[in-house]
Design an enzyme around this catalytic site. Sequence first.
Site: not given
Ligand code: PA5
Length: 469
Positions: A295, A324, A438
């Site tokens: 990410e 394996h 989202k």
């Molecule tokens: O790393 C990130 O920013 C995302 O993976 C968020 O943690 C994830 O989308 C969840 O978002 P939030 O904590 O706003 O609910």
Amino acid sequence: MDAGIRFDFGNCLTAAVGEHGIDPAWLEALAPAVRKGIDRVNQTRGQGMTGWYELPYEREQVEKILASAREKEGRFDDVVVLGIGGSALGTIALRTALLHPFHNLLPAKQRGGLPRLHVLDNIDPDIMNTFFEDVIDLRRTLFIVISKSGSTAETMSQFLCAKELLEGCLGADKVREHLVAITDKSKGVLRPIADKENLESYVIEDGVGGRFSVLSPVGLLPAALTGMDIDALLAGAAAMDGRCKDGDLWKNPAAMFAAIHYLADTKRAARISVMMPYASSLKDVADWYCQLWAESLGKRKRRDGKEIFVGGTPVKALGVTDQHSQVQLYTEGPFDKVITLLKVGAFAKSMQIPKLYQDVKALAYLGGQTFNTLIEAERVGTELALTEAGRMNLCIELPEISAHAIGELFFALEVATAIGGELYDIDAFDQPGVEAGKIATYALMGCKGYEEKAREIAARPARDKRYIL
Ligand code: PA5
């Protein structure tokens, strides 16, 4: 306290793996850019989205967490985290690494009276339904709802379920004793709800993004409630911070990790980063790493707006299990990977293999040895096989699996990710690709304010029936 985790990058270099490795001259050439990146990170640490750098030193919320854990002692059998992505993966990694391997299966006495720890990071209706119906007793359950944005559909829908069920079971006035919120100090809908309903709550500071939040209340509260040593975790992170401030590539393990992966990508088109712990307890650290790397570094645009479409693909594997399953591909498939092996110096337990069938050659050598020796022999075996096959691999050795070592590892990988962002000249701290999904979900679910997006989705051409088989 352990002696610190150790990084061995030697098997990524041409001297070890030949023409598919990294030429040390490339590292020398990259060193000034790395130094510039580290300097920038050091100068701006704590500002913007790098607030997570200061987490090892922030005591205020930690003291509140420790007090909360003391006050809740003996009151709950189950702690349930409602969260997803960065709001969940750190806690899962901590649970797998630092609690008893079968913690949630043990009777209360064997858990030392500590609650079980569940992380609901999916909304699969079968799981949601059975979890609430069959697994927990609401009267003895604490829910921790975690969302930085305070509005993520998955988490908020789970929160609505928990709230309604708690109200039905305990009455509205008791709900606040079973709910804790961890969210932004002002953004989103969770904060006003928490404030209005006077819930125990914690702040995810502005500069702490989801995937960099494990050392904030996001990871620390569930950890403290289940008896993990959060002070040692933070001390480990602080110790690693000291090592990762160094502008010298040859002394800074996070910088070297980033540089090796950057050169593997740009010079060898090796864009897959496999993390393969040789310890079941570290398998979810690998999962946490996958999110962090993917990410943060998978980005369409450079900082100046130019489209560059970069990012390595992280993959989790588990030693010895995946020997394996995956290792055939790693040793003989394309030269497109850097494989990180996680080694544990000393496991907490030891187990001997019985000396049976001493007349059977294929079994005799095992008897009298330990699983500890066997797993390390298998790790070394994989390391040798990968190296001989010309595959870049590196080893991160944890002296033991302790809160301190895990804190070190988390922090090193976070800094490596930040430096990776500097090398690619991208914003490692945003996630526009996640936001797009989202927004589409909000539109599809009829959320107010997303009507335009809903119309756009509805206007898409129908599926081509020829391809639906
Ligand atoms: O790393 C990130 O920013 C995302 O993976 C968020 O943690 C994830 O989308 C969840 O978002 P939030 O904590 O706003 O609910």
